[in-house]
Design an enzyme around this catalytic site. Structure first.
Site, PDB file in Angstrom:
ATOM      1  N   LYS A 187      41.588  70.356  24.981  1.00 36.34           N
ATOM      2  CA  LYS A 187      40.898  69.798  23.820  1.00 36.34           C
ATOM      3  C   LYS A 187      39.445  69.554  24.194  1.00 36.34           C
ATOM      4  CE  LYS A 187      40.022  65.831  22.134  1.00 36.34           C
ATOM      5  NZ  LYS A 187      38.688  66.165  21.606  1.00 36.34           N
ATOM      6  N   GLU A 263      39.858  60.609  34.900  1.00 38.75           N
ATOM      7  CA  GLU A 263      38.483  60.514  35.423  1.00 38.75           C
ATOM      8  C   GLU A 263      37.701  59.724  34.394  1.00 38.75           C
ATOM      9  OE1 GLU A 263      37.500  61.540  38.278  1.00 38.75           O
ATOM     10  OE2 GLU A 263      39.074  62.923  38.895  1.00 38.75           O
ATOM     11  N   CYS A 297      28.842  60.217  34.423  1.00 40.96           N
ATOM     12  CA  CYS A 297      29.688  59.139  34.948  1.00 40.96           C
ATOM     13  C   CYS A 297      29.281  58.769  36.365  1.00 40.96           C
ATOM     14  CB  CYS A 297      31.142  59.577  34.916  1.00 40.96           C
ATOM     15  SG  CYS A 297      31.381  61.148  35.747  1.00 40.96           S
ATOM     16  N   GLU A 393      28.156  50.220  32.045  1.00 38.09           N
ATOM     17  CA  GLU A 393      27.740  51.614  32.211  1.00 38.09           C
ATOM     18  C   GLU A 393      26.692  51.958  31.156  1.00 38.09           C
ATOM     19  OE1 GLU A 393      30.745  54.568  31.359  1.00 38.09           O
ATOM     20  OE2 GLU A 393      29.908  55.924  32.854  1.00 38.09           O
TER      21      GLU A 393
HETATM   22  P1  NAD Z   1      35.290  59.366  25.120  1.00 37.45           P
HETATM   23  O1  NAD Z   1      36.372  58.720  25.878  1.00 37.45           O
HETATM   24  O2  NAD Z   1      34.899  58.794  23.824  1.00 37.45           O
HETATM   25  O3  NAD Z   1      35.627  60.909  24.841  1.00 37.45           O
HETATM   26  C1  NAD Z   1      36.086  61.788  25.836  1.00 37.45           C
HETATM   27  C2  NAD Z   1      37.042  62.776  25.199  1.00 37.45           C
HETATM   28  O4  NAD Z   1      38.140  62.060  24.666  1.00 37.45           O
HETATM   29  C3  NAD Z   1      36.469  63.569  24.033  1.00 37.45           C
HETATM   30  O5  NAD Z   1      37.061  64.853  24.024  1.00 37.45           O
HETATM   31  C4  NAD Z   1      36.954  62.801  22.821  1.00 37.45           C
HETATM   32  O6  NAD Z   1      37.042  63.600  21.670  1.00 37.45           O
HETATM   33  C5  NAD Z   1      38.327  62.404  23.308  1.00 37.45           C
HETATM   34  N1  NAD Z   1      38.912  61.253  22.624  1.00 37.45           N
HETATM   35  C6  NAD Z   1      38.295  60.178  22.079  1.00 37.45           C
HETATM   36  N2  NAD Z   1      39.213  59.343  21.548  1.00 37.45           N
HETATM   37  C7  NAD Z   1      40.430  59.917  21.783  1.00 37.45           C
HETATM   38  C8  NAD Z   1      41.772  59.547  21.500  1.00 37.45           C
HETATM   39  N3  NAD Z   1      42.072  58.399  20.861  1.00 37.45           N
HETATM   40  N4  NAD Z   1      42.767  60.373  21.890  1.00 37.45           N
HETATM   41  C9  NAD Z   1      42.486  61.517  22.552  1.00 37.45           C
HETATM   42  N5  NAD Z   1      41.250  61.921  22.842  1.00 37.45           N
HETATM   43  C10 NAD Z   1      40.232  61.127  22.467  1.00 37.45           C
HETATM   44  O7  NAD Z   1      34.074  59.428  26.126  1.00 37.45           O
HETATM   45  P2  NAD Z   1      32.623  59.986  25.857  1.00 37.45           P
HETATM   46  O8  NAD Z   1      31.810  58.909  25.255  1.00 37.45           O
HETATM   47  O9  NAD Z   1      32.650  61.271  25.163  1.00 37.45           O
HETATM   48  O10 NAD Z   1      32.182  60.256  27.364  1.00 37.45           O
HETATM   49  C11 NAD Z   1      31.580  59.265  28.102  1.00 37.45           C
HETATM   50  C12 NAD Z   1      32.538  58.590  29.061  1.00 37.45           C
HETATM   51  O11 NAD Z   1      33.193  59.539  29.874  1.00 37.45           O
HETATM   52  C13 NAD Z   1      31.771  57.692  29.997  1.00 37.45           C
HETATM   53  O12 NAD Z   1      32.450  56.474  30.195  1.00 37.45           O
HETATM   54  C14 NAD Z   1      31.749  58.486  31.287  1.00 37.45           C
HETATM   55  O13 NAD Z   1      31.571  57.718  32.433  1.00 37.45           O
HETATM   56  C15 NAD Z   1      33.056  59.182  31.236  1.00 37.45           C
HETATM   57  N6  NAD Z   1      33.034  60.379  32.098  1.00 37.45           N
HETATM   58  C16 NAD Z   1      33.740  60.344  33.260  1.00 37.45           C
HETATM   59  C17 NAD Z   1      33.703  61.432  34.116  1.00 37.45           C
HETATM   60  C18 NAD Z   1      34.484  61.415  35.398  1.00 37.45           C
HETATM   61  O14 NAD Z   1      34.648  62.466  35.984  1.00 37.45           O
HETATM   62  N7  NAD Z   1      34.977  60.290  35.862  1.00 37.45           N
HETATM   63  C19 NAD Z   1      32.962  62.568  33.788  1.00 37.45           C
HETATM   64  C20 NAD Z   1      32.247  62.568  32.599  1.00 37.45           C
HETATM   65  C21 NAD Z   1      32.303  61.451  31.759  1.00 37.45           C
END
Ligand code: NAD
Length: 496
Positions: A187, A263, A297, A393
């Protein structure tokens, strides 16, 4: 009955343009309506992609489930051949990937190219790993049978990825899952579906069997993931994104005991000790903080500097930050836009909170008045550690710098966080580097460097930053389960 979507592009005809449909069971299909993908550099619509519903998700999981037995039985060398073919095709399409990433995520072309090349390296790494997975063979503790341990694929996986590294996150998950012999439903993030579509087209053209890899885009993530996590055919979820959503997915999967790799968010402390090479620390802090406009992140979230060198560090750092160029990533700029107007608009309140907590703005601090979602590269200085930045963050081009008194105070502040992803330490003293590195409660420590991702390295965090590791020698095992076979052996036979 599952809705049968209409095939809109059954045959790939234009490798350089991203397909706009959903990829299910080996074909590009229409969704239920479409949604726009925006260029964050000017707000224009780049394309409209198919929108998946729960019925499409079910169809994708059903395809992955059907394909699973054949895929796991394929000899490792054959799976490796397919991954190598995908790697070659991907490399031949570099320009399309790089341009698409810049258009939909806003990151400058040079950063998109860096992400592309790293992603290709990850795919190669997994291709090379497939045929080199070992088991063990041992005598039972009292004899009489043998302990034979091998690895088997977990089963169909759901791979959910964010927008900030739209290719790397997909390749790091899907490469490992496919190499391990798992089938996958990927996804994409709603903001960056096109890069994922290009990758899926690569897998299709490389000859991956139908159903082995499937791709969904959607505006309704929860409506898609919830039924999948409750479906007993799904055996694994691998998620990269916020801690809030990761925790929710673990809750949903708990009833079904779904194997989970997470992650999640980070709060990267970047420690500069009093004996550090200040020029090196400044140069690495710029990359670590402002890459991807701070939307990483592993970004340096708190720059923690020994008071004895803080003035020298901050003066050079601020000068470098003021010189950063900001603009459309298609132009030769240093920093691109935020991913959305919503992400940019939240930053005024972030700055106000930091200032109210005692921070002084030394550079930037404001949104840029332009059609895109730009924010000035910003530095906010604090004269001492401050709780406002523990577990906070920023995910923005905003650097916070803290003067601290010695290593003890630096470490206490660094560890005062619910997160434990990436951390950094700058010192010329190897003994101090090792001692501080071991005391940092983080999954990764960069010593005299601000960029760490590499296929050979296990990427991941502790505490609220997640569970599991991606890539390195261990990443593939996130998608494998140990299988133990007890083999009775008659040791008293006289004829042997
Ligand atoms: P997010 O959690 O809002 O979204 C990430 C993904 O999850 C997207 O594909 C989104 O569509 C999906 N998503 C959102 N709600 C969902 C649900 N209820 N069910 C299933 N999927 C859902 O995060 P974001 O704002 O897009 O990304 C930023 C965050 O991601 C930050 O906290 C960052 O630190 C983290 N991040 C972590 C890593 C890592 O490797 N640890 C890498 C990149 C980003």
């Amino acid at each position: 009955m599952t809705e049968q979507p209409k095939a809109i592009r059954p045959d790939p005809f234009q490798a350089l343009l991203p397909p706009l449909g959903l990829y299910i069971d080996g074909a590009w299909l229409d969704g239920t309506g479409r949604f726009p993908v925006f260029n964050p550099a000017d707000g224009s619509v780049v394309a409209e992609v198919a929108d998946a519903t729960a019925a499409h998700a079910e169809a994708a999981l059903a395809a992955a489930d059907r394909a699973q037995p054949g895929w796991r039985r394929l000899p490792p060398r054959r799976r490796a051949d397919l991954l190598h073919a995908a790697h070659r095709l991907m490399c031949a399409r570099e320009a399309a990937f790089v341009q698409t990433m810049t258009l939909e995520s806003g990151k400058p072309l040079t950063e998109a190219q860096g992400e592309f090349r790293l992603s290709a390296d990850f795919l190669l790494w997994f291709a090379e790993q497939v045929a080199h997975l070992h088991g063990t063979y041992a005598n039972a503790s009292h004899g009489g049978f043998r302990v034979v341990v091998t690895h088997q694929p977990v089963g169909p996986c759901l791979l959910i990825t964010p927008w900030n590294f739209p290719l790397l996150m997909i390749v790091r998950k899907a490469g490992a899952a496919l190499a391990a012999g798992c089938t996958a439903v990927v996804k994409t993030a709603q903001e960056t579906p096109l890069t994922g579509a290009l990758f899926m087209q690569v897998l299709h053209d490389a000859g991956f069997p139908a159903g082995v890899a499937n791709l969904l885009h959607t505006r309704h993530s929860a409506a898609i993931s919830e039924p999948l996590l409750r479906d007993p055919r799904l055996r694994k979820v691998s998620f990269t994104g916020s801690t809030r959503v990761g925790a929710r997915l673990m809750e949903l999967g708990a009833g079904n005991i779904v194997n989970s790799s997470m992650e999640l968010g980070g709060d990267g402390p970047f420690l500069v000790l009093d004996d550090a090479d200040i020029d090196l620390a400044v140069e690495q802090a710029i990359i670590c903080k402002f890459r991807n406009a701070g939307q990483a992140c592993v970004a340096a979230n708190r720059i923690i500097v020994d008071r004895r060198v803080e003035a020298a560090f901050t003066a050079r750092f601020v000068a470098r930050v003021r010189a950063l160029t900001v603009g459309n990533g298609l132009l030769p700029v240093d920093v691109g836009p935020m991913i959305s107007a919503r992400q940019r608009d939240r930053l005024d309140a972030v700055i106000a909170t930091l200032v109210a907590a005692g921070g002084t703005v030394l550079a930037g601090g404001r949104a840029i008045d332009a059609p895109g979602y730009f924010f000035e590269p910003t530095v906010v200085r604090f004269d001492a550690p401050n709780p406002v930045m523990c577990s906070n963050e920023l995910f923005a081009p905003i650097a916070t710098v803290f003067a601290v008194d010695g290593i003890g105070e630096a470490l206490a502040f660094a560890n005062a966080s619910r997160y434990g992803l990436a951390s950094y330490v700058f010192t010329r003293d190897l003994d101090r580097a090792v001692a501080v590195g071991e005391a940092l409660e983080f999954g990764m420590v960069g010593i005299n460097r601000g960029i760490m991702a590499d296929p050979a390295a296990p990427f991941g965090g502790t505490k609220a930053s997640g569970i599991g590791r991606e890539a390195g020698h261990e990443g593939i095992y996130e998608f494998l389960e140990r299988k133990y076979m007890a083999v009775t052996v008659r040791e008293d036979r006289g004829d042997l």
